[in-house]
Design an enzyme around this catalytic site. Structure first.
Site, mmCIF file in Angstrom:
data_model
loop_
_atom_site.group_PDB
_atom_site.id
_atom_site.type_symbol
_atom_site.label_atom_id
_atom_site.label_comp_id
_atom_site.label_asym_id
_atom_site.label_seq_id
_atom_site.Cartn_x
_atom_site.Cartn_y
_atom_site.Cartn_z
ATOM 1 N N ARG A 108 0.841 -1.195 0.000
ATOM 2 C CA ARG A 108 0.000 0.000 0.000
ATOM 3 C C ARG A 108 0.879 1.248 0.000
ATOM 4 O O ARG A 108 1.914 1.275 0.676
ATOM 5 C CB ARG A 108 -0.934 -0.009 1.210
ATOM 6 C CG ARG A 108 -1.947 -1.147 1.171
ATOM 7 C CD ARG A 108 -2.827 -1.162 2.403
ATOM 8 N NE ARG A 108 -3.777 -2.276 2.357
ATOM 9 C CZ ARG A 108 -3.521 -3.509 2.808
ATOM 10 N NH1 ARG A 108 -2.331 -3.766 3.349
ATOM 11 N NH2 ARG A 108 -4.424 -4.464 2.724
ATOM 12 N N LYS A 133 -3.744 -1.529 8.571
ATOM 13 C CA LYS A 133 -5.050 -1.786 7.962
ATOM 14 C C LYS A 133 -5.582 -3.166 8.302
ATOM 15 O O LYS A 133 -6.780 -3.358 8.508
ATOM 16 C CB LYS A 133 -4.967 -1.611 6.439
ATOM 17 C CG LYS A 133 -6.318 -1.735 5.729
ATOM 18 C CD LYS A 133 -6.177 -1.443 4.244
ATOM 19 C CE LYS A 133 -7.516 -1.601 3.534
ATOM 20 N NZ LYS A 133 -8.490 -0.598 3.957
ATOM 21 N N HIS A 196 -1.876 3.272 -5.830
ATOM 22 C CA HIS A 196 -2.421 2.004 -5.342
ATOM 23 C C HIS A 196 -2.503 0.971 -6.468
ATOM 24 O O HIS A 196 -2.561 -0.232 -6.216
ATOM 25 C CB HIS A 196 -3.814 2.239 -4.754
ATOM 26 C CG HIS A 196 -4.278 1.184 -3.819
ATOM 27 N ND1 HIS A 196 -4.840 -0.001 -4.250
ATOM 28 C CD2 HIS A 196 -4.270 1.117 -2.471
ATOM 29 C CE1 HIS A 196 -5.165 -0.741 -3.197
ATOM 30 N NE2 HIS A 196 -4.829 -0.098 -2.111
ATOM 31 N N ARG A 199 -0.495 -2.396 -6.963
ATOM 32 C CA ARG A 199 -0.951 -3.635 -6.339
ATOM 33 C C ARG A 199 -1.816 -4.444 -7.295
ATOM 34 O O ARG A 199 -1.691 -5.661 -7.407
ATOM 35 C CB ARG A 199 -1.726 -3.309 -5.053
ATOM 36 C CG ARG A 199 -0.837 -2.735 -3.976
ATOM 37 C CD ARG A 199 -1.610 -2.120 -2.828
ATOM 38 N NE ARG A 199 -2.484 -3.027 -2.114
ATOM 39 C CZ ARG A 199 -2.093 -3.947 -1.256
ATOM 40 N NH1 ARG A 199 -0.799 -4.118 -1.030
ATOM 41 N NH2 ARG A 199 -2.972 -4.707 -0.613
ATOM 42 N N HIS A 222 -3.274 -9.097 2.469
ATOM 43 C CA HIS A 222 -4.702 -9.285 2.680
ATOM 44 C C HIS A 222 -4.845 -10.374 3.728
ATOM 45 O O HIS A 222 -4.969 -11.550 3.413
ATOM 46 C CB HIS A 222 -5.396 -9.710 1.382
ATOM 47 C CG HIS A 222 -5.467 -8.621 0.380
ATOM 48 N ND1 HIS A 222 -5.746 -8.841 -0.950
ATOM 49 C CD2 HIS A 222 -5.294 -7.275 0.494
ATOM 50 C CE1 HIS A 222 -5.751 -7.695 -1.607
ATOM 51 N NE2 HIS A 222 -5.474 -6.735 -0.749
ATOM 52 N N TYR A 232 0.126 -16.457 12.334
ATOM 53 C CA TYR A 232 0.463 -17.605 11.497
ATOM 54 C C TYR A 232 0.693 -17.179 10.054
ATOM 55 O O TYR A 232 1.641 -17.600 9.402
ATOM 56 C CB TYR A 232 -0.667 -18.634 11.582
ATOM 57 C CG TYR A 232 -0.546 -19.765 10.589
ATOM 58 C CD1 TYR A 232 0.477 -20.707 10.691
ATOM 59 C CD2 TYR A 232 -1.459 -19.903 9.546
ATOM 60 C CE1 TYR A 232 0.589 -21.747 9.795
ATOM 61 C CE2 TYR A 232 -1.356 -20.947 8.646
ATOM 62 C CZ TYR A 232 -0.332 -21.866 8.774
ATOM 63 O OH TYR A 232 -0.216 -22.886 7.877
#
Length: 268
Positions: A108, A133, A196, A199, A222, A232
């Site tokens: 980002r 985020k 952006h 991405r 994400h 994890y």
């Protein structure tokens, strides 16, 4: 709604408050305000001030907000031209470096401009930012090309907090509109390419090349907000992501150099 007692507030009263926002197409604000009103009534119900939430029937009267996708270049030949333009950009060295790093890392824009030297480990070839985020610590493997860019700027900014500090020397990071302004100066307005959008470019082309969608999603940060899963996921698919990030950097170099790149599915 003035001094109407909570129990006497009707759905029509709430709609009357929201209607001017709906008429002005300020739908995000209307949805936020509706949620706030609903929270008030939820509190009132729990604490015995009222028995009913009249905001609930109003929800369907607020049009859904259309999501405007950020523009991105995804055609390989056009990506190559964009990269050549970026490397010919005549801004300051700090902005040049951030600009060139953006397509390589495809994180980002806010995370790149606020990159901290303390999060960069050149020896381990990793950048380990905290992603606000999605509320987790991320790992971004650094390709040879990314390492070269960071080593190039380290003599200039390495003694400070930020990799890309503000040119004003006020201790803050580079402005949030710097890359957008740089793109615009090269002739790429917000309908063609955005900061952006790097991405989207990476996600689209990496998926087309056959990389694991899960690895791509992890590299885009994400990640779920659940803390156990986030911890994890931080290192999940990391070996594949290392290979992917280096292959991506090599692919961008080939596009920038004008090579006729034929995409083949990634071999396991």
């Amino acid at each position: 709604m003035g001094d109407i007692p909570l129990k006497e507030v009707k759905s029509g009263d709430i709609l009357a408050v929201l209607k001017p926002l709906i008429d002005k197409h300020q739908l995000e604000t209307a949805h936020r305000l509706h949620a706030e009103i609903g929270s008030i009534f939820a509190y009132g119900i729990v604490h015995g001030f009222t028995d009913y939430d009249p905001s609930q029937p109003v929800a369907k009267q607020i049009p859904a907000q259309k999501v405007k996708h950020r523009a991105a270049i995804i055609e390989p030949k056009s990506v190559g031209q964009l990269l050549r333009d970026i490397y010919n950009y005549q801004g300051t060295f700090v902005v040049q470096s951030a600009f060139r790093l953006s397509p390589l890392l495809f994180q980002r824009p806010g995370e790149i401009r606020q990159m901290l030297w303390e999060d960069v480990d050149l020896e381990s070839r990793e950048w380990r930012p905290y992603i606000s985020k999605t509320d987790f610590d991320h790992i971004v493997p650094l390709s040879r090309q990314a390492i070269n860019l960071l080593e190039g700027i380290r003599p200039l900014t390495g003694s400070g907090k930020y990799v890309f500090p503000s040119s004003r020397g006020d201790g803050r990071p580079m402005s949030d509109n710097t890359i957008r302004t740089a793109l615009k100066s090269l002739g790429y307005d917000s309908e063609v390419m955005t900061a952006h959008g790097f991405r989207t470019t990476a996600s689209t082309l990496l998926n087309e090349q056959g990389w694991s969608p899960d690895a791509i999603e992890r590299q885009l940060a994400h990640s779920p907000r659940d803390q156990v899963r986030a911890a994890y996921n931080r290192a999940q698919y990391l070996d594949e992501r290392r290979r992917m990030m280096q292959a991506w950097a090599d692919y961008l170099d080939a596009l920038k150099n004008g090579a006729q790149v034929i995409q083949f599915p990634r071999q396991a």
